[in-house]
Design a protein around this motif. Structure first.
Motif, PDB file in Angstrom:
ATOM      1  N   PRO A  45      26.731  14.730   1.664  1.00  0.00           N
ATOM      2  CA  PRO A  45      25.400  14.979   1.104  1.00  0.00           C
ATOM      3  C   PRO A  45      25.287  14.368  -0.286  1.00  0.00           C
ATOM      4  O   PRO A  45      26.292  14.162  -0.968  1.00  0.00           O
ATOM      5  CB  PRO A  45      25.321  16.506   1.051  1.00  0.00           C
ATOM      6  N   PRO A  46      24.081  14.075  -0.724  1.00  0.00           N
ATOM      7  CA  PRO A  46      23.912  13.478  -2.055  1.00  0.00           C
ATOM      8  C   PRO A  46      24.246  14.466  -3.161  1.00  0.00           C
ATOM      9  O   PRO A  46      23.874  15.646  -3.097  1.00  0.00           O
ATOM     10  CB  PRO A  46      22.434  13.089  -2.084  1.00  0.00           C
ATOM     11  N   ALA A  47      24.960  13.988  -4.169  1.00  0.00           N
ATOM     12  CA  ALA A  47      25.271  14.831  -5.326  1.00  0.00           C
ATOM     13  C   ALA A  47      24.013  15.110  -6.143  1.00  0.00           C
ATOM     14  O   ALA A  47      23.901  16.148  -6.799  1.00  0.00           O
ATOM     15  CB  ALA A  47      26.336  14.161  -6.184  1.00  0.00           C
ATOM     16  N   LEU A  48      23.071  14.171  -6.109  1.00  0.00           N
ATOM     17  CA  LEU A  48      21.799  14.311  -6.824  1.00  0.00           C
ATOM     18  C   LEU A  48      20.691  14.400  -5.796  1.00  0.00           C
ATOM     19  O   LEU A  48      20.583  13.557  -4.909  1.00  0.00           O
ATOM     20  CB  LEU A  48      21.576  13.110  -7.746  1.00  0.00           C
ATOM     21  N   ASP A  49      19.860  15.436  -5.893  1.00  0.00           N
ATOM     22  CA  ASP A  49      18.754  15.615  -4.955  1.00  0.00           C
ATOM     23  C   ASP A  49      17.539  16.098  -5.721  1.00  0.00           C
ATOM     24  O   ASP A  49      17.636  16.471  -6.908  1.00  0.00           O
ATOM     25  CB  ASP A  49      19.145  16.612  -3.855  1.00  0.00           C
ATOM     26  N   GLN A  50      16.400  16.127  -5.060  1.00  0.00           N
ATOM     27  CA  GLN A  50      15.186  16.582  -5.701  1.00  0.00           C
ATOM     28  C   GLN A  50      15.235  18.093  -5.901  1.00  0.00           C
ATOM     29  O   GLN A  50      15.877  18.820  -5.132  1.00  0.00           O
ATOM     30  CB  GLN A  50      13.954  16.198  -4.880  1.00  0.00           C
ATOM     31  N   SER A  51      14.563  18.553  -6.936  1.00  0.00           N
ATOM     32  CA  SER A  51      14.450  19.988  -7.167  1.00  0.00           C
ATOM     33  C   SER A  51      13.358  20.558  -6.278  1.00  0.00           C
ATOM     34  O   SER A  51      12.362  19.888  -5.976  1.00  0.00           O
ATOM     35  CB  SER A  51      14.113  20.267  -8.637  1.00  0.00           C
ATOM     36  N   ALA A  52      13.562  21.775  -5.843  1.00  0.00           N
ATOM     37  CA  ALA A  52      12.540  22.443  -5.043  1.00  0.00           C
ATOM     38  C   ALA A  52      11.299  22.658  -5.905  1.00  0.00           C
ATOM     39  O   ALA A  52      11.382  23.193  -7.004  1.00  0.00           O
ATOM     40  CB  ALA A  52      13.057  23.770  -4.523  1.00  0.00           C
ATOM     41  N   GLY A  53      10.176  22.182  -5.435  1.00  0.00           N
ATOM     42  CA  GLY A  53       8.946  22.302  -6.207  1.00  0.00           C
ATOM     43  C   GLY A  53       7.882  23.061  -5.460  1.00  0.00           C
ATOM     44  O   GLY A  53       8.106  23.589  -4.368  1.00  0.00           O
ATOM     45  N   ALA A  54       6.711  23.101  -6.058  1.00  0.00           N
ATOM     46  CA  ALA A  54       5.602  23.833  -5.459  1.00  0.00           C
ATOM     47  C   ALA A  54       4.903  23.015  -4.381  1.00  0.00           C
ATOM     48  O   ALA A  54       4.168  23.560  -3.559  1.00  0.00           O
ATOM     49  CB  ALA A  54       4.603  24.226  -6.544  1.00  0.00           C
ATOM     50  N   SER A  55       5.122  21.690  -4.385  1.00  0.00           N
ATOM     51  CA  SER A  55       4.442  20.833  -3.429  1.00  0.00           C
ATOM     52  C   SER A  55       4.860  21.172  -1.998  1.00  0.00           C
ATOM     53  O   SER A  55       6.036  21.373  -1.704  1.00  0.00           O
ATOM     54  CB  SER A  55       4.757  19.360  -3.714  1.00  0.00           C
ATOM     55  N   ALA A  56       3.874  21.202  -1.116  1.00  0.00           N
ATOM     56  CA  ALA A  56       4.148  21.486   0.289  1.00  0.00           C
ATOM     57  C   ALA A  56       4.190  20.210   1.116  1.00  0.00           C
ATOM     58  O   ALA A  56       4.428  20.261   2.318  1.00  0.00           O
ATOM     59  CB  ALA A  56       3.088  22.417   0.855  1.00  0.00           C
ATOM     60  N   ARG A  57       3.986  19.056   0.490  1.00  0.00           N
ATOM     61  CA  ARG A  57       3.960  17.810   1.237  1.00  0.00           C
ATOM     62  C   ARG A  57       4.359  16.654   0.340  1.00  0.00           C
ATOM     63  O   ARG A  57       3.809  16.479  -0.746  1.00  0.00           O
ATOM     64  CB  ARG A  57       2.572  17.568   1.823  1.00  0.00           C
ATOM     65  N   GLU A  58       5.332  15.884   0.796  1.00  0.00           N
ATOM     66  CA  GLU A  58       5.744  14.679   0.081  1.00  0.00           C
ATOM     67  C   GLU A  58       5.940  13.553   1.086  1.00  0.00           C
ATOM     68  O   GLU A  58       5.963  13.777   2.293  1.00  0.00           O
ATOM     69  CB  GLU A  58       7.018  14.936  -0.732  1.00  0.00           C
ATOM     70  N   THR A  59       6.083  12.330   0.563  1.00  0.00           N
ATOM     71  CA  THR A  59       6.156  11.157   1.417  1.00  0.00           C
ATOM     72  C   THR A  59       7.394  10.338   1.100  1.00  0.00           C
ATOM     73  O   THR A  59       7.754  10.155  -0.067  1.00  0.00           O
ATOM     74  CB  THR A  59       4.903  10.274   1.231  1.00  0.00           C
ATOM     75  N   LEU A  60       8.027   9.846   2.149  1.00  0.00           N
ATOM     76  CA  LEU A  60       9.197   8.985   2.059  1.00  0.00           C
ATOM     77  C   LEU A  60       8.958   7.795   2.975  1.00  0.00           C
ATOM     78  O   LEU A  60       8.451   7.969   4.087  1.00  0.00           O
ATOM     79  CB  LEU A  60      10.432   9.771   2.516  1.00  0.00           C
ATOM     80  N   ILE A  61       9.308   6.585   2.517  1.00  0.00           N
ATOM     81  CA  ILE A  61       9.128   5.385   3.333  1.00  0.00           C
ATOM     82  C   ILE A  61      10.468   4.694   3.498  1.00  0.00           C
ATOM     83  O   ILE A  61      11.122   4.340   2.514  1.00  0.00           O
ATOM     84  CB  ILE A  61       8.091   4.428   2.712  1.00  0.00           C
ATOM     85  N   LEU A  62      10.876   4.520   4.759  1.00  0.00           N
ATOM     86  CA  LEU A  62      12.177   3.949   5.066  1.00  0.00           C
ATOM     87  C   LEU A  62      12.041   2.747   5.986  1.00  0.00           C
ATOM     88  O   LEU A  62      11.218   2.739   6.908  1.00  0.00           O
ATOM     89  CB  LEU A  62      13.057   4.986   5.761  1.00  0.00           C
ATOM     90  N   ALA A  63      12.872   1.753   5.759  1.00  0.00           N
ATOM     91  CA  ALA A  63      13.007   0.608   6.655  1.00  0.00           C
ATOM     92  C   ALA A  63      14.477   0.479   7.014  1.00  0.00           C
ATOM     93  O   ALA A  63      15.346   0.634   6.155  1.00  0.00           O
ATOM     94  CB  ALA A  63      12.505  -0.671   5.988  1.00  0.00           C
ATOM     95  N   GLY A  64      14.740   0.178   8.273  1.00  0.00           N
ATOM     96  CA  GLY A  64      16.131   0.034   8.702  1.00  0.00           C
ATOM     97  C   GLY A  64      16.211  -0.524  10.101  1.00  0.00           C
ATOM     98  O   GLY A  64      16.758   0.103  10.998  1.00  0.00           O
ATOM     99  N   GLY A  65      15.633  -1.713  10.288  1.00  0.00           N
ATOM    100  CA  GLY A  65      15.583  -2.306  11.607  1.00  0.00           C
ATOM    101  C   GLY A  65      14.258  -2.027  12.277  1.00  0.00           C
ATOM    102  O   GLY A  65      13.251  -1.748  11.631  1.00  0.00           O
ATOM    103  N   CYS A  66      14.259  -2.098  13.601  1.00  0.00           N
ATOM    104  CA  CYS A  66      13.032  -1.854  14.357  1.00  0.00           C
ATOM    105  C   CYS A  66      12.476  -0.471  14.053  1.00  0.00           C
ATOM    106  O   CYS A  66      13.193   0.521  14.087  1.00  0.00           O
ATOM    107  CB  CYS A  66      13.333  -1.980  15.852  1.00  0.00           C
TER     108      CYS A  66
END
Length: 244
Positions: A45-66
């Motif tokens: 697991p990552p040693a550094l991660d996001q802090s738990a916040g009040a937001s109920a929705r966030e966005t992540l964009i990943l590319a890794g092949g098809c």
């Protein structure tokens, strides 16, 4: 639409025949890490991660092949509200499949993941990405698909995402999780463009496709085995997409 343009021979080889040809050395592309047995171990697991916040929705964009496989994996992750196939890294005028497939537009086939950080963290999503969704050591390639449009890239949408992703890649390289260095890069989201309708929910709609059965369904199996607490049996599909 049943094949990826870069390797039309997938359309004429059954899954069994394709694997037999690979074993016999009859196909030249790099397939070293595509075996399902190498997709079922969780990276640290990552040693550094996001802090738990009040937001109920966030966005992540990943590319890794098809994008079929990336979307298919994350549609089965608990806490993900939607995973949409599309293009990132280029301009709006070239965000079409036929043009992106030339490898000249700057785009990568990508997936925009909307998630609830109260259920799953950004870092845990990256952990799943590196563990079962992509081979991060392949440069501008994933299994049979080659070209910069198939590169591994994390398109950061915030400075925190950029910082966490870079720290995680450094951590995994330092730990020598793979024998080769990570080729996945961290970039900045400059605009995500939703892909054509026939690319959405492709894994779910076409489980008997030779491409899906050979390269993508093993990733979903690996997700269930390696991350059982995060596995969602019923995929979260993009709505209003017909089987085309």
């Amino acid at each position: 639409m049943a094949t990826k343009h870069s390797h039309p021979w997938i359309a004429v080889l059954s899954g069994a025949a394709l694997l037999a040809a690979l074993a016999a050395g009859g196909l030249s592309f790099h397939f070293t890490h595509a075996r399902a047995a190498e997709l079922d171990r969780a990276v640290p697991p990552p040693a550094l991660d996001q802090s738990a916040g009040a937001s109920a929705r966030e966005t992540l964009i990943l590319a890794g092949g098809c994008f079929w496989g990336i979307q298919g994996v994350f549609q089965h992750v608990r806490g993900v509200e939607q995973a949409v196939s599309g293009y990132d890294g280029g301009g709006a005028s070239t965000a079409q499949y036929e043009t992106v497939s030339t490898g000249t537009t700057g785009h990568a086939e990508s997936v925009r993941i909307t998630y609830d950080p109260r259920v799953i963290s950004y870092g845990q999503l990256l952990r799943i990405y590196f563990s079962v969704a992509t081979d991060p050591t392949q440069l501008n390639q994933q299994y049979p698909d080659s070209g910069p449009q198939y590169r591994g890239e994390i398109f950061a949408t915030t400075p925190d995402q950029d910082k966490i992703a870079r720290a995680y890649i450094a951590q995994l390289n330092e730990a020598k999780v793979w024998s080769e260095p990570i080729a996945t890069i961290v970039g900045r989201d400059t605009g995500f463009y939703v892909a054509e309708g026939y690319h959405q929910n492709y894994l779910t709609l076409h489980p008997d496709s030779d491409y899906i059965a050979t390269f993508d369904l093993p990733k979903v199996t690996a997700l269930q085995k390696t991350f059982p607490a995060e596995f969602l049996a019923q995929p979260v599909l993009v709505p209003d997409v017909k089987d085309q």
